[in-house]
Scaffold this active site. Structure first.
Site, short mmCIF file in Angstrom:
data_model
loop_
_atom_site.label_atom_id
_atom_site.label_comp_id
_atom_site.label_asym_id
_atom_site.label_seq_id
_atom_site.Cartn_x
_atom_site.Cartn_y
_atom_site.Cartn_z
N GLU A 180 0.86 -1.21 -0.02
CA GLU A 180 0.18 0.01 0.19
C GLU A 180 0.89 1.08 0.02
O GLU A 180 1.04 1.94 1.00
CB GLU A 180 -0.95 -0.06 1.27
CG GLU A 180 -2.14 -1.11 0.90
CD GLU A 180 -2.92 -1.14 2.21
OE1 GLU A 180 -3.29 -0.30 2.99
OE2 GLU A 180 -3.84 -2.31 2.14
N HIS A 382 -18.75 -9.54 5.29
CA HIS A 382 -17.22 -8.90 5.43
C HIS A 382 -16.78 -9.61 6.51
O HIS A 382 -17.34 -9.93 7.54
CB HIS A 382 -17.39 -7.45 5.74
CG HIS A 382 -16.22 -6.78 5.98
ND1 HIS A 382 -15.72 -6.15 7.37
CD2 HIS A 382 -15.03 -6.68 5.24
CE1 HIS A 382 -14.60 -5.66 7.13
NE2 HIS A 382 -14.14 -5.97 5.94
N HIS A 383 -15.34 -10.33 6.30
CA HIS A 383 -14.75 -10.96 7.22
C HIS A 383 -13.45 -10.09 7.27
O HIS A 383 -12.49 -10.45 6.75
CB HIS A 383 -14.50 -12.35 6.69
CG HIS A 383 -15.63 -13.13 6.72
ND1 HIS A 383 -15.62 -14.26 6.14
CD2 HIS A 383 -16.86 -13.08 7.44
CE1 HIS A 383 -16.72 -14.97 6.23
NE2 HIS A 383 -17.54 -14.14 7.01
N GLU A 384 -13.22 -9.19 8.56
CA GLU A 384 -11.87 -8.54 8.57
C GLU A 384 -11.31 -9.75 9.65
O GLU A 384 -11.83 -10.02 10.89
CB GLU A 384 -12.06 -7.59 9.26
CG GLU A 384 -10.44 -6.80 9.84
CD GLU A 384 -9.64 -6.57 8.80
OE1 GLU A 384 -10.00 -5.79 7.80
OE2 GLU A 384 -8.63 -7.39 8.81
N HIS A 469 -9.07 -7.83 0.82
CA HIS A 469 -8.12 -6.79 1.17
C HIS A 469 -6.92 -7.21 1.86
O HIS A 469 -7.00 -8.14 2.52
CB HIS A 469 -9.05 -5.75 1.73
CG HIS A 469 -9.89 -4.96 0.92
ND1 HIS A 469 -9.74 -3.54 0.92
CD2 HIS A 469 -10.63 -5.44 -0.23
CE1 HIS A 469 -10.68 -3.08 -0.23
NE2 HIS A 469 -11.25 -4.17 -0.55
N GLU A 470 -5.87 -6.23 1.76
CA GLU A 470 -4.41 -6.63 2.37
C GLU A 470 -4.16 -8.09 2.02
O GLU A 470 -3.85 -9.04 2.57
CB GLU A 470 -4.38 -6.63 3.72
CG GLU A 470 -4.75 -5.40 4.31
CD GLU A 470 -6.28 -4.90 4.18
OE1 GLU A 470 -7.21 -5.79 4.63
OE2 GLU A 470 -6.69 -3.72 4.12
N GLU A 488 -7.67 -6.23 -3.19
CA GLU A 488 -7.26 -4.75 -3.10
C GLU A 488 -5.81 -4.74 -3.59
O GLU A 488 -5.54 -4.94 -4.61
CB GLU A 488 -7.27 -4.27 -1.62
CG GLU A 488 -6.99 -2.82 -1.34
CD GLU A 488 -6.89 -2.50 0.08
OE1 GLU A 488 -7.32 -1.45 0.48
OE2 GLU A 488 -6.32 -3.26 0.87
N GLU A 494 -9.26 4.38 -0.16
CA GLU A 494 -9.34 4.91 1.20
C GLU A 494 -8.33 5.84 1.64
O GLU A 494 -8.59 6.31 2.81
CB GLU A 494 -9.32 3.28 2.03
CG GLU A 494 -7.84 2.87 1.93
CD GLU A 494 -7.86 1.36 2.54
OE1 GLU A 494 -9.07 0.78 2.73
OE2 GLU A 494 -6.79 0.77 2.74
#
Ligand code: NOJ
Ligand code: CA
Length: 686
Positions: A180, A382-384, A469-470, A488, A494
């Site tokens: 990032e 969503h699964h963070e 993401h990540e 991502e 963001e």
């Protein structure tokens, strides 16, 4: 002199010099020729010429291990096989419907010629008109039944005469923020260790991009510049010392170099997809591209929270409000983040408290999904994980099953943790978790590579598509697992919430030629208010937020702003509603790396074309040719373009102009791109 020794090691050791049997393989158009061979020390190498000129100089191939002699020298060519291939396959969704795989192949098996060691190593080289790809194949071996790879020695030595005056666009590999980062634009000799894809433009205009394809059960590859323009693979580390551990016969990912006369060839190349295995999931009609909104920008810009409390974003009431908006405007999905328990502790980088099945009390998952179904809208899950794959894997089967049952058929996952901070309990997915020990891994190490595929496979069982993401970098696995729809894996929109002009105006026109070469990105365009937290301005005009839908491909495209802000821009919302997320053709019709990018894309489900893209800080006037249109057909072109005074630098970033014209093939259209500007055109047959 490529080697430290002034003469051959074989000669120094008093052994007989090994025979050198050069073997060449050319691209179908004959312009690119690759030589695979061993040098006087028996070191396997490849080199590449283009139109007869050196492009990639002699570059070594090999490995070192933690528990076995290196595979580096004393090899002989044992066998050589050749093949040619030309076919066209169909993508279930993508930038284009049909992909041609046209290449010539040479596979050489090298065998060690040492008293003590006779191991074999095959290098399979495929040469396309738009680049090359090669991989190593390790056979089953009694001498080395388990390969514990300490490092891969693959080199990418851009020929010094070709590299002179060339430029590279790159982000660091192995630094704390993963990938990032804003891109560096430097001379080739200014690169340190680069994440891939790394893009290079040579002085003669040749464009190259270095990357890898089919990263499965192996560690991701960074590129470390050794000296001058010579790079070497540097694999992501692992908790177990050896960077990769594989048992029995196995193949490495493909190492790829896209080669093109200009930027369009680079962007439109499909070699990484072609080097992946065909679809393994069978009927994937349940993977539907589309657009979405979400309870998201509010948390990113600090108005709402993921955690429970007064400012909790994910309430049943707000979810219904967003579902109503989605239903009214035809968005397929509504992403809701922070619906599940676990955000109240230290979610950032430890993820120990997450439940992936239990909702906060003010969010009724069943009520919301029932409501969405009635309205013809999908809740997006969503699964963070906070990078805690130990906790996530324990709950994975239940979590995916729950979504499958509720009709939640896209899930955004997340691995927020610094590089090296992925928490696991076992270094290999096959090892059971024996106690509560935690070990730490990298986002692109072998363990995390295994993890991603496990998630994708578990999701597929429940007909769920995945958007991490990540993530680990994209290496074209969407071909094999078409439910791996996006990710991502770069600095997304963001960051624009977190500082003024955080992603500078040249960020997106750089992403197009770097990160986007690897595959779809969930960049999350459509912040029409053009502000983040604290009213930080975004380095974008209003037209550029629309142009992003054409510049940055994803089969799932977000309109990221608050619904109130989307509603306050009815004309822009009209474009966002219309623009497809699935194409039958895509062409870069104008652009330069890091400067600007204009695409023409044809809707997969109609005869409509869309044209547009993004600009950096330099104002420019383009004359766009509509050569791609169908002969004899008139089209109504609706245009969203930068207003006469638009510039990202002032409040004039909101200045947008509209136009409607009739165009035919052969016509052109002159348009000004503002500093930080963009463009979007919808072309419909009359
Ligand atoms: C970082 C992701 O990029 C962002 O989209 C997400 O909202 C947060 N992590 C929380 O999961
Ligand atoms: Ca992120």
């Amino acid at each position: 002199m490529r080697r430290a020794f002034g003469c051959s090691l074989a000669a120094l050791l008093g052994t007989t010099a090994l025979p050198a049997l050069a073997a060449d393989v050319a691209s179908p158009d004959g312009r690119t020729v690759v030589t695979l061979d061993v040098d006087g020390d028996g070191v396997p190498f490849y080199r590449v010429t283009r139109d007869g000129e050196a492009l990639i100089a002699e570059s070594d191939l090999g490995f070192i291990f933690t528990d076995a002699e290196p595979m580096r020298r004393n090899f002989q060519v044992e066998t050589e096989t050749r093949a040619s291939h030309d076919d066209t396959w169909e993508q279930p969704w993508g930038e284009r419907r049909f992909v041609r795989d046209h290449h010539n192949e040479l596979a050489i098996t090298f065998r060690e010629a040492r008293e003590t060691s006779k191991r074999a190593l095959t290098v399979r080289m495929r040469v396309f008109d738009d680049g090359i790809g090669f991989r190593y194949e390790f056979p089953e071996s009694t001498e080395m039944p388990v390969a514990r790879i300490a490092e891969e020695l693959t080199e990418f030595a851009i020929a010094p005469e070709a590299a002179e005056g060339g430029k590279a666009w790159w982000i660091p590999g192995g630094d704390f923020n993963r990938y990032e980062y804003l891109y560096n634009e430097t001379p080739i000799t200014g690169v340190s260790t680069a994440h891939t894809p790394m893009t290079v433009r040579l002085q003669d205009g040749t464009h190259l991009a270095f990357h890898e394809a089919a990263l499965v059960d192996y560690s991701g590859m960074w590129l470390r510049r050794m000296e001058g323009s010579r790079f070497r693979a540097s694999l992501a580390p692992s908790s177990r010392g050896a960077k990769v551990v594989r048992e029995g016969a196995f193949t490495t990912p493909w190492r790829t170099i896209r080669i093109s006369d200009g930027p369009a060839g680079l962007v439109e190349s499909d070699i990484d997809l072609n080097l992946n295995e065909p679809n393994k999931l069978g009927d994937v009609s349940w993977v539907e591209p589309g657009k979405y909104i979400g309870i998201w920008w509010g948390m990113i810009s600090n108005k709402w929270t993921w955690a429970s409390g007064d400012r909790h974003g994910a309430t049943t009431e707000r979810a219904k409000q967003y579902i109503d908006f989605a239903a009214e405007h035809g968005f397929r999905g509504v992403l809701v983040e922070g619906w599940n328990i676990g955000w109240d502790g230290n979610w950032f980088g430890n993820g120990r408290d997450y439940s992936f099945t239990q909702a906060y009390p003010d969010f009724d998952l069943k009520e919301v999904t029932d409501y969405a179904r009635k309205k013809g809208v999908r809740l997006i899950g969503h699964h963070e994980t906070g990078g805690n794959i130990k906790v996530y894997e324990e709950q994975l089967a239940d979590a995916m099953k729950l979504y499958g049952e509720l009709g939640v058929d896209w899930v955004k996952t997340g691995y927020v943790a610094d590089a090296g901070g992925v928490i696991s309990c076992n270094a290999d997915i096959a090892d059971p978790c024996e106690d509560d020990t935690e070990i730490f891994e990298w986002h692109d190490g072998q363990r995390q590579v295994q993890h991603h595929l496990r998630v994708v496979e578990e999701a597929a069982k429940n007909h769920v598509a995945v958007n991490p993401h990540e993530p680990v970098k994209d290496t074209g696995l969407r071909r094999t697992y078409p439910n791996w729809v996006a990710r991502e894996g770069a600095r997304g929109q963001e960051y624009n919430a977190w500082g003024a002009f955080s992603n500078g105006p040249d960020h997106e026109p750089t992403l197009v030629y770097t990160r986007l070469l690897s595959g779809p990105m969930d960049y999350t365009p459509g912040v029409l208010g053009l502000v983040g937290d604290q009213n930080y301005p975004i380095a974008s005009t209003l037209a550029k937020q629309l142009g992003l839908y054409l510049a940055i491909y994803s089969p799932i495209q977000m309109a990221a702003d608050f619904v109130e802000s989307l509603a306050a821009h009815p004309k822009e919302l009209e474009f966002i509603k219309a623009v497809p997320a699935d194409w039958s053709e895509s062409h870069l019709i104008d652009g330069a790396v890091g400067d600007y990018a204009i695409f023409a894309r044809k809707d997969r489900n109609s005869q409509d074309w869309y044209v547009g893209g993004v600009n950096d800080a330099t104002e420019r006037t383009l004359e766009l040719d509509f050569d791609f249109l169908e002969e004899g057909q008139a089209y109504t072109a609706k245009v969203w373009k930068d207003g006469p005074e638009a510039t990202y630098l002032t409040e004039k970033r909101h200045d947008i102009a509209y136009d409607t014209v009739t165009v035919r093939k052969g016509d052109s259209y002159t348009v000004r791109l503002a500093p930080g500007g963009g463009l979007a055109i919808q072309l419909q047959p009359n």
